[in-house]
Design a protein around this motif. Structure first.
Motif, PDB file in Angstrom:
ATOM      1  N   GLN A 217       0.867  -1.183   0.000  1.00  0.00           N
ATOM      2  CA  GLN A 217       0.000   0.000   0.000  1.00  0.00           C
ATOM      3  C   GLN A 217       0.903   1.233   0.000  1.00  0.00           C
ATOM      4  N   ALA A 218       1.661   1.350  -1.077  1.00  0.00           N
ATOM      5  CA  ALA A 218       2.708   2.358  -1.212  1.00  0.00           C
ATOM      6  C   ALA A 218       3.002   2.533  -2.698  1.00  0.00           C
ATOM      7  N   GLU A 219       3.848   3.503  -3.006  1.00  0.00           N
ATOM      8  CA  GLU A 219       4.195   3.676  -4.418  1.00  0.00           C
ATOM      9  C   GLU A 219       5.220   2.648  -4.880  1.00  0.00           C
ATOM     10  N   TYR A 220       6.112   2.245  -3.958  1.00  0.00           N
ATOM     11  CA  TYR A 220       7.132   1.249  -4.297  1.00  0.00           C
ATOM     12  C   TYR A 220       7.201   0.214  -3.197  1.00  0.00           C
ATOM     13  N   VAL A 221       7.654  -0.996  -3.559  1.00  0.00           N
ATOM     14  CA  VAL A 221       7.770  -2.045  -2.554  1.00  0.00           C
ATOM     15  C   VAL A 221       8.971  -2.932  -2.878  1.00  0.00           C
ATOM     16  N   ARG A 222       9.652  -3.374  -1.823  1.00  0.00           N
ATOM     17  CA  ARG A 222      10.756  -4.321  -1.997  1.00  0.00           C
ATOM     18  C   ARG A 222      10.185  -5.728  -2.148  1.00  0.00           C
ATOM     19  N   VAL A 223      10.576  -6.417  -3.235  1.00  0.00           N
ATOM     20  CA  VAL A 223      10.098  -7.780  -3.490  1.00  0.00           C
ATOM     21  C   VAL A 223      11.295  -8.735  -3.487  1.00  0.00           C
ATOM     22  N   PRO A 224      11.532  -9.435  -2.367  1.00  0.00           N
ATOM     23  CA  PRO A 224      12.638 -10.394  -2.319  1.00  0.00           C
ATOM     24  C   PRO A 224      12.345 -11.635  -3.165  1.00  0.00           C
ATOM     25  N   MET A 225      13.396 -12.373  -3.503  1.00  0.00           N
ATOM     26  CA  MET A 225      13.312 -13.591  -4.316  1.00  0.00           C
ATOM     27  C   MET A 225      12.465 -13.345  -5.575  1.00  0.00           C
ATOM     28  N   ALA A 226      12.898 -12.331  -6.329  1.00  0.00           N
ATOM     29  CA  ALA A 226      12.090 -11.869  -7.460  1.00  0.00           C
ATOM     30  C   ALA A 226      12.030 -12.882  -8.597  1.00  0.00           C
ATOM     31  N   ASP A 227      12.969 -13.829  -8.628  1.00  0.00           N
ATOM     32  CA  ASP A 227      12.894 -14.867  -9.664  1.00  0.00           C
ATOM     33  C   ASP A 227      11.814 -15.894  -9.354  1.00  0.00           C
ATOM     34  N   VAL A 228      11.412 -15.957  -8.111  1.00  0.00           N
ATOM     35  CA  VAL A 228      10.566 -17.054  -7.664  1.00  0.00           C
ATOM     36  C   VAL A 228       9.114 -16.623  -7.444  1.00  0.00           C
ATOM     37  N   GLY A 229       8.920 -15.491  -6.771  1.00  0.00           N
ATOM     38  CA  GLY A 229       7.569 -15.087  -6.380  1.00  0.00           C
ATOM     39  C   GLY A 229       6.732 -14.467  -7.495  1.00  0.00           C
ATOM     40  N   PRO A 230       7.157 -13.342  -8.064  1.00  0.00           N
ATOM     41  CA  PRO A 230       6.294 -12.606  -8.992  1.00  0.00           C
ATOM     42  C   PRO A 230       5.907 -13.421 -10.222  1.00  0.00           C
ATOM     43  N   HIS A 231       4.757 -13.127 -10.759  1.00  0.00           N
ATOM     44  CA  HIS A 231       4.222 -13.838 -11.920  1.00  0.00           C
ATOM     45  C   HIS A 231       3.901 -12.777 -12.968  1.00  0.00           C
ATOM     46  N   ILE A 232       4.430 -12.915 -14.171  1.00  0.00           N
ATOM     47  CA  ILE A 232       4.177 -11.902 -15.212  1.00  0.00           C
ATOM     48  C   ILE A 232       2.704 -11.949 -15.615  1.00  0.00           C
ATOM     49  N   ILE A 233       2.075 -10.775 -15.658  1.00  0.00           N
ATOM     50  CA  ILE A 233       0.636 -10.728 -15.950  1.00  0.00           C
ATOM     51  C   ILE A 233       0.421 -10.883 -17.460  1.00  0.00           C
ATOM     52  N   PRO A 234      -0.325 -11.912 -17.865  1.00  0.00           N
ATOM     53  CA  PRO A 234      -0.585 -12.064 -19.303  1.00  0.00           C
ATOM     54  C   PRO A 234      -1.375 -10.855 -19.823  1.00  0.00           C
ATOM     55  N   ASP A 235      -1.156 -10.507 -21.104  1.00  0.00           N
ATOM     56  CA  ASP A 235      -1.785  -9.317 -21.697  1.00  0.00           C
ATOM     57  C   ASP A 235      -3.303  -9.321 -21.603  1.00  0.00           C
ATOM     58  N   ASP A 236      -3.902 -10.515 -21.689  1.00  0.00           N
ATOM     59  CA  ASP A 236      -5.362 -10.556 -21.742  1.00  0.00           C
ATOM     60  C   ASP A 236      -5.993 -10.614 -20.349  1.00  0.00           C
ATOM     61  N   ILE A 237      -5.203 -10.494 -19.317  1.00  0.00           N
ATOM     62  CA  ILE A 237      -5.773 -10.493 -17.952  1.00  0.00           C
ATOM     63  C   ILE A 237      -5.829  -9.055 -17.440  1.00  0.00           C
ATOM     64  N   HIS A 238      -7.033  -8.643 -17.066  1.00  0.00           N
ATOM     65  CA  HIS A 238      -7.263  -7.269 -16.592  1.00  0.00           C
ATOM     66  C   HIS A 238      -6.533  -7.023 -15.272  1.00  0.00           C
ATOM     67  N   ASP A 239      -6.047  -5.798 -15.091  1.00  0.00           N
ATOM     68  CA  ASP A 239      -5.331  -5.453 -13.850  1.00  0.00           C
ATOM     69  C   ASP A 239      -6.153  -5.785 -12.602  1.00  0.00           C
ATOM     70  N   ASP A 240      -7.456  -5.539 -12.655  1.00  0.00           N
ATOM     71  CA  ASP A 240      -8.291  -5.785 -11.477  1.00  0.00           C
ATOM     72  C   ASP A 240      -8.394  -7.284 -11.161  1.00  0.00           C
ATOM     73  N   ASP A 241      -8.408  -8.118 -12.215  1.00  0.00           N
ATOM     74  CA  ASP A 241      -8.371  -9.563 -11.962  1.00  0.00           C
ATOM     75  C   ASP A 241      -7.001  -9.960 -11.439  1.00  0.00           C
ATOM     76  N   ALA A 242      -5.965  -9.345 -12.006  1.00  0.00           N
ATOM     77  CA  ALA A 242      -4.591  -9.690 -11.616  1.00  0.00           C
ATOM     78  C   ALA A 242      -4.360  -9.414 -10.134  1.00  0.00           C
ATOM     79  N   VAL A 243      -4.816  -8.245  -9.663  1.00  0.00           N
ATOM     80  CA  VAL A 243      -4.546  -7.916  -8.265  1.00  0.00           C
ATOM     81  C   VAL A 243      -5.302  -8.874  -7.337  1.00  0.00           C
ATOM     82  N   LEU A 244      -6.438  -9.365  -7.793  1.00  0.00           N
ATOM     83  CA  LEU A 244      -7.189 -10.314  -6.954  1.00  0.00           C
ATOM     84  C   LEU A 244      -6.624 -11.732  -7.045  1.00  0.00           C
ATOM     85  N   LEU A 245      -5.652 -11.935  -7.946  1.00  0.00           N
ATOM     86  CA  LEU A 245      -4.974 -13.235  -7.997  1.00  0.00           C
ATOM     87  C   LEU A 245      -3.812 -13.300  -7.009  1.00  0.00           C
ATOM     88  N   THR A 246      -3.496 -12.193  -6.333  1.00  0.00           N
ATOM     89  CA  THR A 246      -2.374 -12.214  -5.396  1.00  0.00           C
ATOM     90  C   THR A 246      -2.749 -12.867  -4.069  1.00  0.00           C
TER      91      THR A 246
END
Ligand SMILES: [Zn+2]
Ligand SMILES: [Zn+2]
Lengths: 394, 192
Positions: A131-160
């Motif tokens: 809940q900030a403008e920037y955030v530290r994301v450790p183990m960035a190779d493992v955790g984050p998932h690239i959002i496919p183009d056809d998935i809406h941002d609002d759906d993406a945030v609810l997938l977290t």
């Protein structure tokens, strides 16, 4: 940067804080474009989670754009749009090797029972949240998932968090065709659990809550039956009556320690803190399920003691499953469901509020004002991004 | 929209209490199940009926499917601030959070709390106590920076005013009455 800042129970505000920096070669810095307030943030907001320090930034549900990466990061590059699962996990420890991402042993020095969670007190590792403008994301190779183009941002945030947690809640109930499933809590997780129960072949889905507008939403959106517990004499008896006196096959706790509905529990759990929150819903789940049935728990309870009707668990031969969702393993299948139109998580978002107004956003969500189901916060630096997204979706 | 209420197969919904003539055999020996046709109107119904379509509840599973291969030894994050560590695991984790390190009186209480394990109630009660002390420290910190915290704004009074005006007015009236009564009682005591 601008960030949510916790000042004490029921007190939060938007403040300027130093930008996060790379602290480990596996880190990335993510510029946040959407972040949610979660029901479990309310446990923090209410001062119920031990070691929630003043100055902490909450927020374990966020998506954004990679702004910087550490020297060890290979799979992400600056500019990638990512959704970040709420659990911090290393991918290498015993638990991660076995896909228990919610139970990673390498990301939380301050407790061994729970892994690291973004913005969730020092009991969950002491990481500032999204809940900030920037955030530290450790183990960035493992955790984050690239959002496919056809998935809406609002759906993406609810997938977290919300969508995988609701789905896993249903899955841990081991639902079989035709089963009667009772879900306690008509919040975002309960709603997704209700939808997921249908996907898994439930025969009846019953959602229990006390707030009328939330029950209306559940009935409309998840096509389920609803019960307002304020209108029934006794929860367990009522569920038995609804199910020809058998009890439900599966009961799911989507509430956790902030549950209302029992004076004794409110007194000992929420007010005196003599147990780790009020276990009202756990009582109801254990006592409403049929003998040999399954109880699934995703509602968050604190780490201290709880009064749980263990005798009935034994006598009824119940199976209890509980965990923090291992978000990452659910993503491919849930993205398939969204693409196929079987699940549309973004429909539950009722409020979009600028990060600057975070105090009001928390109050609206916590006090269930303005028929709020789910709130998304938009950081100031994300407004250009959300405008682009809005024009794309029209 | 048709709800599952309307396709409810449960015709057996009269109240059993007070029906002394009923016997146990009046109850179905099996739970009643709706037919597939009755559920067909629900979007996506049964898509994951087959368990192999489900991602799987996290039960131990090797190898993991969706992440890069594990490494033998994770690089250790450099420790720049004080990190309290659980007594239930040795040393410090390779990755850890460094925000809001312990300081002041609340920090001392937190350090004391970490002498006990997570299995010990004292650990958690001390942490909760430290949290309360920390709130007071936070107000002091604000004031020392020349900032008077706007507590009502932080609690979302604007939203309360917009969406629950009646409730807010009621709270204000009750608070006013309590305050007025206290002032009245104190004055009366002074007069004596
Ligand atoms: Zn959440
Ligand atoms: Zn791990």
């Amino acid at each position: 940067m601008l960030a949510m800042n916790y000042r004490g129970p029921y007190r939060v505000r938007a403040d300027h804080k130093p930008d996060p920096v790379i602290e480990h070669p596996g880190d990335a810095i993510v510029r946040v474009t959407r972040t949610c307030i979660c029901g479990s943030d309310l446990h923090l907001y209410h001062g119920m989670v031990p070691d929630t320090r003043v100055g902490h930034t909450f927020g374990h549900e966020f998506i954004g754009v990679v702004d910087d990466v550490g020297s060890d990061v290979k799979n992400l590059k600056v500019g990638d749009k990512v959704l970040v699962p709420f659990n911090l996990f290393c991918g290498s420890c015993f638990y991660c090797k076995h896909e228990l991402y919610g139970n990673c042993n390498n990301t939380n020095a301050q407790a061994s029972a729970v892994g690291g969670i973004y913005g969730y007190s020092h009991t969950a590792g002491g990481y500032d949240g999204g809940q900030a403008e920037y955030v530290r994301v450790p183990m960035a190779d493992v955790g984050p998932h690239i959002i496919p183009d056809d998935i809406h941002d609002d759906d993406a945030v609810l997938l977290t968090d919300v969508t995988p947690t609701g789905y896993q809640a249903a899955e841990m109930g081991d639902i079989k065709e035709g089963d009667t499933v009772v879900i306690f809590g008509a919040g975002p997780i309960g709603l997704i659990a209700a939808k997921s129960a249908w996907l898994m072949g439930a025969g009846r889905v019953i959602v229990v809550d006390e707030v009328e507008y939330r029950l209306e939403f559940a009935k409309r959106w998840a096509q389920c039956e609803v019960v307002n517990f304020r209108e029934v004499n006794d929860m367990a008896e009522h569920i038995k009556k609804m199910t020809d006196w058998m009890g439900a096959d599966v009961c799911i706790d989507c509430v956790g320690g902030d549950a209302a509905g029992s004076i004794a529990q409110t007194l000992t759990g929420r007010l005196m803190k003599a147990q780790a929150g009020s276990s009202t819903v756990l009582h109801w789940a254990i006592n409403s399920v049929r003998k040999g049935g399954n109880v699934s728990i995703v509602g968050v309870y604190g780490p201290t003691f709880n009064m749980v009707p263990m005798g009935n668990v034994l006598n009824k031969g119940l199976t209890i499953r509980a965990n923090q969702a291992s978000v990452k393993r659910h993503l491919p299948r849930l993205i398939e469901h969204i693409r196929a139109g079987r699940l549309s998580p973004k429909d539950i978002i009722t409020h979009r509020i600028p990060l600057e107004e975070v105090s009001d956003a928390y109050h609206i969500f916590s006090s269930k004002l303005d028929e709020c189901i789910k709130t998304v916060l938009i950081p100031p630096r994300a407004k250009d991004v959300s405008a682009v997204q809005a024009s794309k979706s029209q | 929209m048709e709800t599952s209420n309307q396709v409810d197969p449960h015709s057996h919904q009269h109240d059993h209490r007070g029906h002394a003539h009923e016997f146990q055999q009046d109850y179905p020996s099996e739970p009643q199940r709706p037919t597939r046709e009755q559920l067909a109107h629900i979007n996506g119904w049964g898509a994951d009926l087959d368990r192999k379509d489900r991602p799987g509840v996290p039960m131990e599973r090797t190898p993991p499917r969706f992440i890069p291969p594990p490494v033998d030894r994770l690089p250790q994050q450099e420790q720049t601030v004080e990190i309290l560590t659980s007594t239930e695991r040795p040393g410090i984790t390779p990755i850890f959070g460094t925000v809001q390190p312990p300081k002041g009186l609340s920090g001392m209480i937190r350090r004391a709390a970490f002498r006990w394990s997570e299995n010990d109630m004292r650990h958690w009660l001390l942490l909760l106590a430290a949290d309360r002390v920390n709130v007071v420290e936070g107000i002091g910190e604000d004031l020392s920076q020349g900032k008077v915290p706007n507590v009502l704004a932080e609690m979302g009074i604007k939203a309360e005013w917009e969406h629950n005006r009646a409730g807010l007015v009621k709270k204000a009236v009750v608070a006013g009455a309590v305050l007025g009564t206290m002032v009245y009682l104190m004055r009366r005591r002074d007069e004596r």
